[in-house]
Design a protein around this motif. Structure first.
Motif, mmCIF file in Angstrom:
data_model
loop_
_atom_site.group_PDB
_atom_site.id
_atom_site.type_symbol
_atom_site.label_atom_id
_atom_site.label_comp_id
_atom_site.label_asym_id
_atom_site.label_seq_id
_atom_site.Cartn_x
_atom_site.Cartn_y
_atom_site.Cartn_z
ATOM 1 N N ALA A 11 7.103 -2.093 -0.175
ATOM 2 C CA ALA A 11 6.875 -2.388 1.244
ATOM 3 C C ALA A 11 7.541 -1.341 2.130
ATOM 4 N N ASP A 12 8.722 -0.850 1.719
ATOM 5 C CA ASP A 12 9.385 0.220 2.465
ATOM 6 C C ASP A 12 8.545 1.495 2.434
ATOM 7 N N VAL A 13 7.997 1.791 1.275
ATOM 8 C CA VAL A 13 7.187 2.995 1.101
ATOM 9 C C VAL A 13 5.924 2.918 1.956
ATOM 10 N N VAL A 14 5.277 1.776 1.960
ATOM 11 C CA VAL A 14 4.030 1.596 2.713
ATOM 12 C C VAL A 14 4.242 1.909 4.198
ATOM 13 N N LYS A 15 5.400 1.560 4.729
ATOM 14 C CA LYS A 15 5.701 1.824 6.141
ATOM 15 C C LYS A 15 5.791 3.321 6.436
ATOM 16 N N THR A 24 6.546 10.691 5.856
ATOM 17 C CA THR A 24 5.564 10.568 4.779
ATOM 18 C C THR A 24 6.291 10.489 3.448
ATOM 19 N N TRP A 25 6.212 9.320 2.831
ATOM 20 C CA TRP A 25 6.812 9.098 1.526
ATOM 21 C C TRP A 25 5.705 8.904 0.510
ATOM 22 N N ILE A 26 5.975 9.370 -0.717
ATOM 23 C CA ILE A 26 5.089 9.093 -1.843
ATOM 24 C C ILE A 26 5.946 8.654 -3.031
ATOM 25 N N VAL A 27 5.301 7.969 -3.951
ATOM 26 C CA VAL A 27 5.959 7.549 -5.187
ATOM 27 C C VAL A 27 5.323 8.329 -6.333
ATOM 28 N N VAL A 28 6.155 8.925 -7.188
ATOM 29 C CA VAL A 28 5.689 9.589 -8.399
ATOM 30 C C VAL A 28 6.620 9.167 -9.532
ATOM 31 N N TYR A 33 9.760 10.077 -2.832
ATOM 32 C CA TYR A 33 9.963 11.393 -2.240
ATOM 33 C C TYR A 33 9.533 11.369 -0.782
ATOM 34 N N ASP A 34 10.366 11.953 0.088
ATOM 35 C CA ASP A 34 10.001 12.139 1.482
ATOM 36 C C ASP A 34 9.443 13.550 1.598
ATOM 37 N N VAL A 35 8.126 13.659 1.641
ATOM 38 C CA VAL A 35 7.447 14.961 1.618
ATOM 39 C C VAL A 35 6.993 15.407 3.009
ATOM 40 N N THR A 36 7.506 14.759 4.039
ATOM 41 C CA THR A 36 7.119 15.073 5.413
ATOM 42 C C THR A 36 7.238 16.563 5.708
ATOM 43 N N ASP A 37 8.365 17.148 5.350
ATOM 44 C CA ASP A 37 8.630 18.548 5.675
ATOM 45 C C ASP A 37 7.943 19.530 4.736
ATOM 46 N N TYR A 38 7.312 19.031 3.699
ATOM 47 C CA TYR A 38 6.631 19.898 2.729
ATOM 48 C C TYR A 38 5.116 19.941 2.925
ATOM 49 N N MET A 39 4.579 18.992 3.589
ATOM 50 C CA MET A 39 3.119 18.839 3.640
ATOM 51 C C MET A 39 2.388 20.120 4.066
ATOM 52 N N LYS A 76 13.355 18.366 -4.852
ATOM 53 C CA LYS A 76 14.115 18.632 -3.625
ATOM 54 C C LYS A 76 13.900 17.548 -2.578
ATOM 55 N N TYR A 77 12.813 16.806 -2.696
ATOM 56 C CA TYR A 77 12.463 15.802 -1.707
ATOM 57 C C TYR A 77 12.747 14.372 -2.161
ATOM 58 N N LEU A 78 13.416 14.234 -3.310
ATOM 59 C CA LEU A 78 13.750 12.921 -3.859
ATOM 60 C C LEU A 78 14.725 12.193 -2.932
ATOM 61 N N ILE A 79 14.377 10.952 -2.572
ATOM 62 C CA ILE A 79 15.271 10.160 -1.711
ATOM 63 C C ILE A 79 15.694 8.843 -2.356
ATOM 64 N N GLY A 80 15.042 8.449 -3.448
ATOM 65 C CA GLY A 80 15.422 7.192 -4.087
ATOM 66 C C GLY A 80 14.466 6.787 -5.183
#
Length: 88
Positions: A11-15, A24-28, A33-39, A76-80
């Protein structure tokens, strides 16, 4: 010294779907990963990541058979980690 891992629910990720100013977060592979700055740097363009924004991108990531360099960049974008939501 090790630091505790931050755990987020799906639910946190969906937000964090990149819409309306959200990050922008994705799960892999259950890592978030917070990939906002990489997009804008993504070789395939931001649209590919945007397709998985706020979702589990594991199948898409694996399908494209990313290189070991891509995996290093992603780290580098791993947040949790994704919380275990299974019921035992």
């Amino acid at each position: 010294m090790s630091y505790p891992t931050i755990r987020y629910s799906l639910a946190d990720v969906v937000k964090c779907n990149g819409k309306n100013g959200a990050r922008t977060w994705i799960v892999v592979h259950d890592n978030i990963y917070d990939v906002t700055d990489y997009m804008q740097q993504h070789p395939g363009g931001p649209e590919i990541i945007d397709e998985y924004a706020g979702k589990d991108a594991t199948s898409g990531f694996d399908e494209f058979r990313h290189s070991s360099d891509a995996t290093k960049i992603l780290k580098k974008y791993l947040i949790g980690e994704l919380k275990d939501v299974s019921i035992n």
